[in-house]
Design a protein around this motif. Structure first.
Motif, PDB file in Angstrom:
ATOM      1  N   LYS A  37       0.805  -1.231   0.000  1.00 45.19           N
ATOM      2  CA  LYS A  37       0.000   0.000   0.000  1.00 45.19           C
ATOM      3  C   LYS A  37       0.834   1.275   0.000  1.00 45.19           C
ATOM      4  CE  LYS A  37      -0.757  -0.029   5.052  1.00 45.19           C
ATOM      5  NZ  LYS A  37      -0.675  -1.422   5.492  1.00 45.19           N
ATOM      6  N   TYR A  38       2.149   1.166  -0.096  1.00 45.21           N
ATOM      7  CA  TYR A  38       2.969   2.381  -0.067  1.00 45.21           C
ATOM      8  C   TYR A  38       3.598   2.672  -1.427  1.00 45.21           C
ATOM      9  CZ  TYR A  38       2.607   2.167   5.010  1.00 45.21           C
ATOM     10  OH  TYR A  38       2.111   2.139   6.291  1.00 45.21           O
ATOM     11  N   VAL A  39       3.697   3.980  -1.722  1.00 44.78           N
ATOM     12  CA  VAL A  39       4.493   4.419  -2.874  1.00 44.78           C
ATOM     13  C   VAL A  39       5.640   5.251  -2.335  1.00 44.78           C
ATOM     14  CG1 VAL A  39       2.599   4.369  -4.545  1.00 44.78           C
ATOM     15  CG2 VAL A  39       3.094   6.485  -3.303  1.00 44.78           C
ATOM     16  N   VAL A  40       6.796   5.161  -2.994  1.00 46.01           N
ATOM     17  CA  VAL A  40       7.999   5.888  -2.577  1.00 46.01           C
ATOM     18  C   VAL A  40       8.470   6.750  -3.743  1.00 46.01           C
ATOM     19  CG1 VAL A  40      10.391   5.679  -1.767  1.00 46.01           C
ATOM     20  CG2 VAL A  40       8.672   4.026  -1.014  1.00 46.01           C
ATOM     21  N   LEU A  41       8.809   8.006  -3.409  1.00 38.86           N
ATOM     22  CA  LEU A  41       9.401   8.910  -4.403  1.00 38.86           C
ATOM     23  C   LEU A  41      10.786   9.271  -3.903  1.00 38.86           C
ATOM     24  CD1 LEU A  41       6.115   9.858  -3.895  1.00 38.86           C
ATOM     25  CD2 LEU A  41       6.667  10.910  -6.076  1.00 38.86           C
ATOM     26  N   ILE A  42      11.766   9.274  -4.817  1.00 41.56           N
ATOM     27  CA  ILE A  42      13.138   9.354  -4.333  1.00 41.56           C
ATOM     28  C   ILE A  42      14.032  10.168  -5.265  1.00 41.56           C
ATOM     29  CG2 ILE A  42      13.899   7.222  -5.498  1.00 41.56           C
ATOM     30  CD1 ILE A  42      15.294   6.562  -2.759  1.00 41.56           C
ATOM     31  N   ASP A  43      14.901  10.948  -4.667  1.00 40.94           N
ATOM     32  CA  ASP A  43      16.029  11.515  -5.402  1.00 40.94           C
ATOM     33  C   ASP A  43      17.239  10.725  -4.922  1.00 40.94           C
ATOM     34  OD1 ASP A  43      17.477  14.876  -5.821  1.00 40.94           O
ATOM     35  OD2 ASP A  43      18.015  12.886  -6.600  1.00 40.94           O
ATOM     36  N   PRO A  44      17.665   9.737  -5.684  1.00 38.95           N
ATOM     37  CA  PRO A  44      18.638   8.779  -5.154  1.00 38.95           C
ATOM     38  C   PRO A  44      20.002   9.380  -4.818  1.00 38.95           C
ATOM     39  CG  PRO A  44      18.144   8.308  -7.474  1.00 38.95           C
ATOM     40  CD  PRO A  44      17.242   9.389  -7.052  1.00 38.95           C
ATOM     41  N   LEU A  45      20.414  10.408  -5.568  1.00 43.90           N
ATOM     42  CA  LEU A  45      21.700  11.026  -5.234  1.00 43.90           C
ATOM     43  C   LEU A  45      21.647  12.502  -5.606  1.00 43.90           C
ATOM     44  CD1 LEU A  45      24.048   9.706  -3.824  1.00 43.90           C
ATOM     45  CD2 LEU A  45      25.290   9.718  -5.961  1.00 43.90           C
ATOM     46  N   ASP A  46      21.145  13.295  -4.642  1.00 40.33           N
ATOM     47  CA  ASP A  46      20.997  14.733  -4.897  1.00 40.33           C
ATOM     48  C   ASP A  46      22.348  15.437  -4.731  1.00 40.33           C
ATOM     49  OD1 ASP A  46      19.172  17.149  -5.142  1.00 40.33           O
ATOM     50  OD2 ASP A  46      20.327  17.584  -3.344  1.00 40.33           O
ATOM     51  N   GLY A  47      22.596  16.391  -5.612  1.00 42.58           N
ATOM     52  CA  GLY A  47      23.872  17.121  -5.551  1.00 42.58           C
ATOM     53  C   GLY A  47      24.982  16.354  -6.249  1.00 42.58           C
ATOM     54  N   SER A  48      24.592  15.447  -7.153  1.00 48.06           N
ATOM     55  CA  SER A  48      25.591  14.513  -7.718  1.00 48.06           C
ATOM     56  C   SER A  48      26.695  15.232  -8.480  1.00 48.06           C
ATOM     57  CB  SER A  48      24.896  13.499  -8.633  1.00 48.06           C
ATOM     58  OG  SER A  48      24.145  14.189  -9.593  1.00 48.06           O
ATOM     59  N   SER A  49      26.464  16.476  -8.883  1.00 48.65           N
ATOM     60  CA  SER A  49      27.556  17.190  -9.589  1.00 48.65           C
ATOM     61  C   SER A  49      28.740  17.409  -8.637  1.00 48.65           C
ATOM     62  CB  SER A  49      27.048  18.537 -10.109  1.00 48.65           C
ATOM     63  OG  SER A  49      26.531  19.282  -9.007  1.00 48.65           O
TER      64      SER A  49
END
Ligand code: P6P
Length: 333
Positions: A111-123
């Motif tokens: 019943k769960y959905v996940v939203l993700i920024d897996p590696l923010d700031g990757s620059s």
């Protein structure tokens, strides 16, 4: 107040009571994120040693070069979340469309959905500056057992059941909320265990740090220009200190501990700013509000915004409540 040195696992069990009807699935989900964080941490910390630096050659949906570590982090989190019979769908900065997770259980009661920024700031990866993972968790709104739909992802941030980030810095920390305050856990890499190091984190009501990319100053709306000049004026506790790492998670984390404001506004070169509502601003806004801070688009509450698209961008003002309120005053003119 929880006692320090509680492990994350113990903390999760102790807090099951917050969810009277919990089937333990949210706890299993946080545990899955904990595992993925340790794996990505290992890869991030050795990035300089093996050939996973540099662009993977692909361009992500944002039109940005996908760094190899971006791809690796994306794969690790998606794989870890997919095989635990908890999640029915995942959306990621690195994926154009959301991913449907099919359950081995024919009725797919996930019943769960996940939203993700897996590696923010990757620059920042290639220059050894802190990067982070950001996650946002909702209960699906369409009937359990039916295919997950875009409606399950396009929920206002106030519907989140949990949100958090991992900052891969001088130490690796997992900071998250389930709507009962914000707690920070530091990884002991020697034994691979997260320990409660920052119980009940809160933004100071005000602060003297402002975080904005002043290189874009000439493109900013007048309200932002005026607020920056206000921060620089010699008066009372000002001038403030300017600190901008170029990594949202790192700037946010420092400002939550010391007091401060992070701003990524709209501009003449970015009509809605740069940050994405669903997997950057909403999770950080929930954490901010749970830590007695504030998160706004310059005029209204981030968590009230009804999303229209998976990767939509929104102007972002976030941090100590009084600093965000002052910035909003300048935005109203
Ligand atoms: P700029 C990283 O790409 C990010 O999404 C945030 O982590 C960071 O604060 C911001 O963008 C930096 O953007 O345009 O100032 O380089």
């Amino acid at each position: 107040m929880e006692k320090r040195n509680t492990t994350l696992g113990e903390f999760i069990i102790e807090h099951e009571s917050y969810f009277p009807y919990s089937t333990g699935e949210l706890s299993k989900l946080i545990n899955a994120l904990r595992l993925a964080a340790k794996v990505v941490n290992y890869e991030v910390n050795k990035a300089g040693l093996v050939d996973i630096l540099g662009a993977a050659g692909d361009i992500n949906v944002q039109g940005e070069n996908q760094q190899k570590l971006d791809v690796l982090a994306n794969d690790k989190f998606i794989r870890t979340l997919s095989n635990r019979e908890i999640v029915c769908g995942i959306a990621s900065e690195e994926e154009e469309h959301f991913i449907t997770i099919n359950s081995n259980d024919k009725q797919n009661r996930n019943k769960y959905v996940v939203l993700i920024d897996p590696l923010d700031g990757s620059s920042n990866i290639d220059v050894n500056v802190s990067v982070g993972t950001i996650f946002s968790i909702y209960r699906r709104v369409t009937p359990v057992g039916t295919p997950v739909t875009m409606e399950d992802f396009l929920q206002p941030g106030k519907n989140q059941v949990a949100a958090g980030y991992i900052v891969y810095g001088t130490s690796t920390m997992l900071v998250y909320t389930t709507g009962h305050g914000v707690n920070g856990f530091t990884l002991n890499p020697a034994i691979g265990t997260f320990y409660l190091s920052h119980p009940d984190m809160e933004f100071p009501e005000t602060g003297n740090i402002y975080s904005v990319n002043e290189g874009n100053y000439i493109h900013f709306p007048q309200g932002v220009k005026s607020y920056i000049k206000y921060c620089q004026m010699e008066e009372g506790e000002r001038p403030y200190t300017s600190r901008y790492i170029g990594s949202l998670v790192s700037d946010f984390h420092r400002n939550m501990i010391k007091g401060g404001i992070y701003i990524y506004p709209k501009s003449s070169i970015a009509s809605n700013g740069k940050l994405r509502l669903l997997y950057e601003c909403n999770p950080m806004a929930l954490i901010a509000e749970q830590a007695n801070g504030k998160a706004s688009d310059g005029f209204g509450r981030i968590l009230d915004i009804q999303p229209k698209e998976l990767h939509e961008r929104v102007p972002f003002f976030c941090g100590s409540r009084k600093m965000v309120e002052k910035a909003e005053e300048f935005m109203r003119g």
